[in-house]
Design a protein around this motif. Structure first.
Motif, PDB file in Angstrom:
ATOM      1  N   GLU A  97      -1.944   1.108  21.505  1.00 37.49           N
ATOM      2  CA  GLU A  97      -0.991   0.950  20.388  1.00 37.49           C
ATOM      3  C   GLU A  97      -1.579   0.043  19.302  1.00 37.49           C
ATOM      4  O   GLU A  97      -1.455   0.326  18.110  1.00 37.49           O
ATOM      5  CB  GLU A  97       0.328   0.385  20.924  1.00 37.49           C
ATOM      6  N   PHE A  98      -2.236  -1.039  19.716  1.00 39.93           N
ATOM      7  CA  PHE A  98      -2.895  -1.911  18.736  1.00 39.93           C
ATOM      8  C   PHE A  98      -3.934  -1.106  17.938  1.00 39.93           C
ATOM      9  O   PHE A  98      -4.028  -1.222  16.716  1.00 39.93           O
ATOM     10  CB  PHE A  98      -3.622  -3.074  19.431  1.00 39.93           C
ATOM     11  N   TYR A  99      -4.750  -0.327  18.670  1.00 40.22           N
ATOM     12  CA  TYR A  99      -5.837   0.410  17.992  1.00 40.22           C
ATOM     13  C   TYR A  99      -5.279   1.446  17.015  1.00 40.22           C
ATOM     14  O   TYR A  99      -5.866   1.703  15.972  1.00 40.22           O
ATOM     15  CB  TYR A  99      -6.733   1.118  19.010  1.00 40.22           C
ATOM     16  N   ARG A 100      -4.142   2.056  17.385  1.00 44.88           N
ATOM     17  CA  ARG A 100      -3.543   3.028  16.450  1.00 44.88           C
ATOM     18  C   ARG A 100      -3.179   2.332  15.143  1.00 44.88           C
ATOM     19  O   ARG A 100      -3.375   2.869  14.059  1.00 44.88           O
ATOM     20  CB  ARG A 100      -2.282   3.652  17.059  1.00 44.88           C
ATOM     21  N   GLN A 101      -2.629   1.126  15.278  1.00 43.81           N
ATOM     22  CA  GLN A 101      -2.296   0.378  14.059  1.00 43.81           C
ATOM     23  C   GLN A 101      -3.583   0.065  13.280  1.00 43.81           C
ATOM     24  O   GLN A 101      -3.634   0.215  12.058  1.00 43.81           O
ATOM     25  CB  GLN A 101      -1.557  -0.921  14.409  1.00 43.81           C
ATOM     26  N   GLY A 102      -4.612  -0.358  14.026  1.00 44.29           N
ATOM     27  CA  GLY A 102      -5.886  -0.679  13.371  1.00 44.29           C
ATOM     28  C   GLY A 102      -6.475   0.536  12.665  1.00 44.29           C
ATOM     29  O   GLY A 102      -6.972   0.429  11.533  1.00 44.29           O
ATOM     30  N   ASP A 103      -6.408   1.689  13.327  1.00 44.07           N
ATOM     31  CA  ASP A 103      -6.936   2.921  12.707  1.00 44.07           C
ATOM     32  C   ASP A 103      -6.193   3.219  11.420  1.00 44.07           C
ATOM     33  O   ASP A 103      -6.785   3.630  10.420  1.00 44.07           O
ATOM     34  CB  ASP A 103      -6.786   4.114  13.661  1.00 44.07           C
ATOM     35  N   LEU A 104      -4.897   3.005  11.453  1.00 38.82           N
ATOM     36  CA  LEU A 104      -4.079   3.265  10.266  1.00 38.82           C
ATOM     37  C   LEU A 104      -4.455   2.300   9.141  1.00 38.82           C
ATOM     38  O   LEU A 104      -4.601   2.683   7.974  1.00 38.82           O
ATOM     39  CB  LEU A 104      -2.605   3.098  10.648  1.00 38.82           C
ATOM     40  N   GLU A 105      -4.637   1.038   9.513  1.00 36.15           N
ATOM     41  CA  GLU A 105      -5.019   0.037   8.502  1.00 36.15           C
ATOM     42  C   GLU A 105      -6.386   0.391   7.900  1.00 36.15           C
ATOM     43  O   GLU A 105      -6.584   0.285   6.679  1.00 36.15           O
ATOM     44  CB  GLU A 105      -5.040  -1.356   9.144  1.00 36.15           C
ATOM     45  N   ARG A 106      -7.290   0.850   8.764  1.00 32.51           N
ATOM     46  CA  ARG A 106      -8.615   1.234   8.267  1.00 32.51           C
ATOM     47  C   ARG A 106      -8.474   2.391   7.281  1.00 32.51           C
ATOM     48  O   ARG A 106      -9.052   2.384   6.202  1.00 32.51           O
ATOM     49  CB  ARG A 106      -9.504   1.636   9.456  1.00 32.51           C
ATOM     50  N   LYS A 107      -7.645   3.368   7.679  1.00 29.73           N
ATOM     51  CA  LYS A 107      -7.451   4.541   6.828  1.00 29.73           C
ATOM     52  C   LYS A 107      -6.848   4.154   5.474  1.00 29.73           C
ATOM     53  O   LYS A 107      -7.159   4.753   4.441  1.00 29.73           O
ATOM     54  CB  LYS A 107      -6.500   5.509   7.561  1.00 29.73           C
TER      55      LYS A 107
ATOM     56  N   PRO B 277       3.429  -8.395  11.207  1.00 34.70           N
ATOM     57  CA  PRO B 277       2.528  -8.550  10.053  1.00 34.70           C
ATOM     58  C   PRO B 277       2.319  -7.236   9.304  1.00 34.70           C
ATOM     59  O   PRO B 277       2.229  -7.223   8.074  1.00 34.70           O
ATOM     60  CB  PRO B 277       1.225  -9.042  10.686  1.00 34.70           C
ATOM     61  N   PHE B 278       2.257  -6.151  10.051  1.00 29.20           N
ATOM     62  CA  PHE B 278       2.087  -4.848   9.391  1.00 29.20           C
ATOM     63  C   PHE B 278       3.307  -4.528   8.526  1.00 29.20           C
ATOM     64  O   PHE B 278       3.178  -4.062   7.394  1.00 29.20           O
ATOM     65  CB  PHE B 278       1.870  -3.748  10.432  1.00 29.20           C
ATOM     66  N   LEU B 279       4.493  -4.778   9.063  1.00 28.45           N
ATOM     67  CA  LEU B 279       5.707  -4.519   8.279  1.00 28.45           C
ATOM     68  C   LEU B 279       5.727  -5.390   7.033  1.00 28.45           C
ATOM     69  O   LEU B 279       6.149  -4.962   5.957  1.00 28.45           O
ATOM     70  CB  LEU B 279       6.967  -4.808   9.114  1.00 28.45           C
ATOM     71  N   MET B 280       5.244  -6.623   7.175  1.00 30.89           N
ATOM     72  CA  MET B 280       5.246  -7.531   6.018  1.00 30.89           C
ATOM     73  C   MET B 280       4.245  -7.084   4.972  1.00 30.89           C
ATOM     74  O   MET B 280       4.541  -7.025   3.783  1.00 30.89           O
ATOM     75  CB  MET B 280       4.952  -8.963   6.483  1.00 30.89           C
ATOM     76  N   LYS B 281       3.038  -6.745   5.421  1.00 33.51           N
ATOM     77  CA  LYS B 281       2.029  -6.441   4.404  1.00 33.51           C
ATOM     78  C   LYS B 281       2.254  -5.085   3.752  1.00 33.51           C
ATOM     79  O   LYS B 281       1.716  -4.828   2.683  1.00 33.51           O
ATOM     80  CB  LYS B 281       0.608  -6.603   4.943  1.00 33.51           C
TER      81      LYS B 281
ATOM     82  N   HIS C  87       0.842  -1.184   0.000  1.00 33.74           N
ATOM     83  CA  HIS C  87       0.000   0.000   0.000  1.00 33.74           C
ATOM     84  C   HIS C  87       0.879   1.236   0.000  1.00 33.74           C
ATOM     85  O   HIS C  87       1.783   1.360   0.828  1.00 33.74           O
ATOM     86  CB  HIS C  87      -0.931   0.021   1.211  1.00 33.74           C
ATOM     87  N   PRO C  88       0.642   2.165  -0.932  1.00 27.92           N
ATOM     88  CA  PRO C  88       1.547   3.305  -1.066  1.00 27.92           C
ATOM     89  C   PRO C  88       1.623   4.179   0.187  1.00 27.92           C
ATOM     90  O   PRO C  88       2.620   4.844   0.417  1.00 27.92           O
ATOM     91  CB  PRO C  88       0.965   4.099  -2.238  1.00 27.92           C
ATOM     92  N   GLY C  89       0.590   4.169   1.011  1.00 32.39           N
ATOM     93  CA  GLY C  89       0.607   5.080   2.152  1.00 32.39           C
ATOM     94  C   GLY C  89       1.287   4.515   3.382  1.00 32.39           C
ATOM     95  O   GLY C  89       1.221   5.100   4.437  1.00 32.39           O
ATOM     96  N   TYR C  90       1.956   3.380   3.245  1.00 31.24           N
ATOM     97  CA  TYR C  90       2.425   2.696   4.447  1.00 31.24           C
ATOM     98  C   TYR C  90       3.430   3.488   5.250  1.00 31.24           C
ATOM     99  O   TYR C  90       3.537   3.327   6.450  1.00 31.24           O
ATOM    100  CB  TYR C  90       3.002   1.331   4.087  1.00 31.24           C
ATOM    101  N   LEU C  91       4.164   4.357   4.598  1.00 32.72           N
ATOM    102  CA  LEU C  91       5.237   5.047   5.321  1.00 32.72           C
ATOM    103  C   LEU C  91       4.708   5.926   6.443  1.00 32.72           C
ATOM    104  O   LEU C  91       5.428   6.234   7.379  1.00 32.72           O
ATOM    105  CB  LEU C  91       6.074   5.882   4.353  1.00 32.72           C
TER     106      LEU C  91
END
Ligand SMILES: Nc1ncnc2c1ncn2[C@@H]1O[C@@H]2COP(=O)(O)O[C@H]2[C@H]1O
Ligand SMILES: [Zn+2]
Length: 492
Positions: A392-402, A271-275, A16-20
């Protein structure tokens, strides 16, 4: 409450281009540098900072001196070893770089002159941060504290082996320097400074780097977590069955590994770093990615500080390797592997702590216990860690949702409540491990106290989960996941 997702890694997800945006500027910078410094650019012999500056990331340089340490670690892992600074331009050169003789001569003299000045280079960035009012907490900032605070911190340290040690309070009393202060104290009381003839300035410099390299904006994976794990590790190494056999080297390794085990954690999981195909995931081939990075960063800082430079090379190499094996053991996806072996040893009663390999295994287990011991703390401390880790988990989840990505297990604040996450974590990870730890340490008052806290905390989360589930069915339900502590007041 289902969907417990440990180890549910995603195989080859889309980029995903926005991962950074998930990473700090410092991580972003390292990512850019490593990309530019890849051997694909080798034909040009060198990568000039000027080019990188042209990419518009200069301002990031001024904020990211720890990034350079990681960069050097990463580059040396990929056989890039030459580094020189010329005026405002910095070159990253491959170790086997060949160029015209004039260029080479210029680079070699530059390298000789500048390589040893890496720390000055770092000081430049420190100065830059100071000028822009971005000074980080450093060990030196301790003196601005009122004597009362220092007195209270010192008083707390006199009881550092007590299980209800309040690391949050200690961090406030030390002005955000809990990790450095705690480590210096423990190195002193364990006589490690004398035993290893450590240079106090280098030790301070190393610990300051480690502390600074934790991301203070992570709710959970920050330097206070590292200090908490270190304090727990110290308590575990004091357990009579272990303490009687541990050598000074074991003590040194245990404390160092605990202090550095999550250094430079980006606040997202593997998993986030991988995907998102982060460069660290490819560098470490999708295996113990974060833990490998924590270890390599630690090695980079050890070498940069020169803390072990007075020891024979084979000893310092052995220390680096053992630190790696300890830090890599904290990979939670390897939990079962360690648990099964631990159980087998206890069933067979074949642990011989006179053997270095068995002591090392027990240090791995102790560090794993220390890393996940927060549900065994007093409720008030435990609850804070639970809320922080879920945040911290939810922040990652929010980012994934975004980013329109699939939301990782445990990371959806709309469905994964704090009590549910805690009950799962305690049941599947913490309880099985601490049951075996209690067998190993028996008879141990500390283990009894931890198991008692664990049961009480689990009961409390269960009651909170019922409250939460009931509120979900009400027309005006509260925000999911928020205010576990507030709920706690209601049901106590
Ligand atoms: N209270 C908790 N609830 C849920 N997960 C946790 C809790 N404490 C620790 N963890 C997880 O366990 C992991 C252990 O390794 P890390 O510290 O890298 O990251 C930690 C978190 O992902
Ligand atoms: Zn950790």
């Amino acid at each position: 409450m289902g969907g417990w997702g440990w180890g549910g890694y995603i195989a080859s997800p889309p980029l995903h281009p926005g991962y950074l945006s998930a990473f700090s500027d410092r991580c972003f910078l390292v990512s850019v540098l490593v990309t530019l410094a890849r051997p694909a650019t080798e034909g040009r012999g060198a990568v000039w900072l000027g080019e990188i500056l042209a990419h518009g990331v200069y301002h990031l340089f001024a904020q990211c001196e720890p990034g350079f340490r990681r960069l050097i670690t990463l580059l040396s892992a990929e056989h890039w070893s030459c580094w020189c600074v010329a005026g405002r331009e910095t070159r990253l050169l491959p170790a086997d770089w060949s160029a015209s003789s004039s260029q080479q001569g210029e680079v070699e003299s530059g390298t000789r002159r500048k390589l040893n000045r890496l720390l000055s280079f770092q000081r430049f960035f420190h100065a830059s941060r100071l000028l822009r009012g971005l000074a980080s907490h450093s060990p030196g900032s301790l003196h601005i504290l009122d004597n009362d605070y220092l007195g209270q911190a010192a008083h707390m340290l006199s009881k550092v082996e007590t299980w209800n040690f309040d690391i949050f309070l200690f961090d406030r009393l030390t002005n955000g320097n809990s990790l450095v202060t705690l480590m210096c104290h423990l190195f002193n009381v364990c006589d490690l400074i004398h035993h290893f003839q450590l240079d106090m300035v280098k030790l301070h410099r190393f610990l300051g780097m480690v502390q600074d390299d934790y991301h203070s904006n992570n709710p959970y994976h920050n330097a206070v977590h590292a200090a908490d794990v270190t304090q727990a590790m110290y308590c575990y190494m004091k357990e009579p069955r272990l303490a009687e056999q541990l050598t000074p080297l074991d003590g040194f390794l245990g404390l160092m590994a605990a202090a550095a085990h999550d250094v430079d954690h980006p606040g997202v999981n593997q998993p986030f770093l991988m995907k998102t195909r982060h460069h660290l995931a490819s560098l470490y081939q999708n295996t113990s990615v974060l833990e490998s990075h924590h270890w390599r960063s630690t090695v980079g800082m050890l070498r940069e500080s020169g803390l072990l430079s007075h020891l024979p090379a084979n000893i310092s190499q052995d220390i680096e390797q053992q630190l790696g094996s300890l830090i890599l053991a904290t990979d939670i996806s390897r939990q079962n592997e360690f648990l099964v072996t631990f159980r087998e040893h206890l069933d067979n009663q074949d642990l011989d702590l006179q053997l270095a390999s068995h002591r090392h295994f027990m240090l791995q287990i102790a560090l794993k216990c220390a890393d996940v011991c927060n549900p065994c703390r007093d409720w008030e401390l435990s609850r804070q860690w639970s809320e922080r880790v879920c945040e911290e988990f939810y922040r990652q989840g929010d980012l994934e949702r975004k980013l329109n990505m699939e939301i990782s297990p445990l990371c959806d604040k709309l469905t994964d409540s704090v009590p549910a996450v805690q009950i799962g974590f305690i049941s599947y990870i913490v309880q099985p491990l601490f049951q075996e730890w209690q067998r190993f340490t028996e008879p141990s008052l500390l283990s009894q106290m931890m198991m008692s806290n664990l049961h009480k905390n689990k009961d409390r989360w269960s009651r909170l989960w019922c409250v939460h589930a009931a509120s979900e069915t009400q027309p005006h339900s509260e925000e999911p996941g928020g205010g576990g502590g507030g709920d706690g007041e209601d049901i106590s």
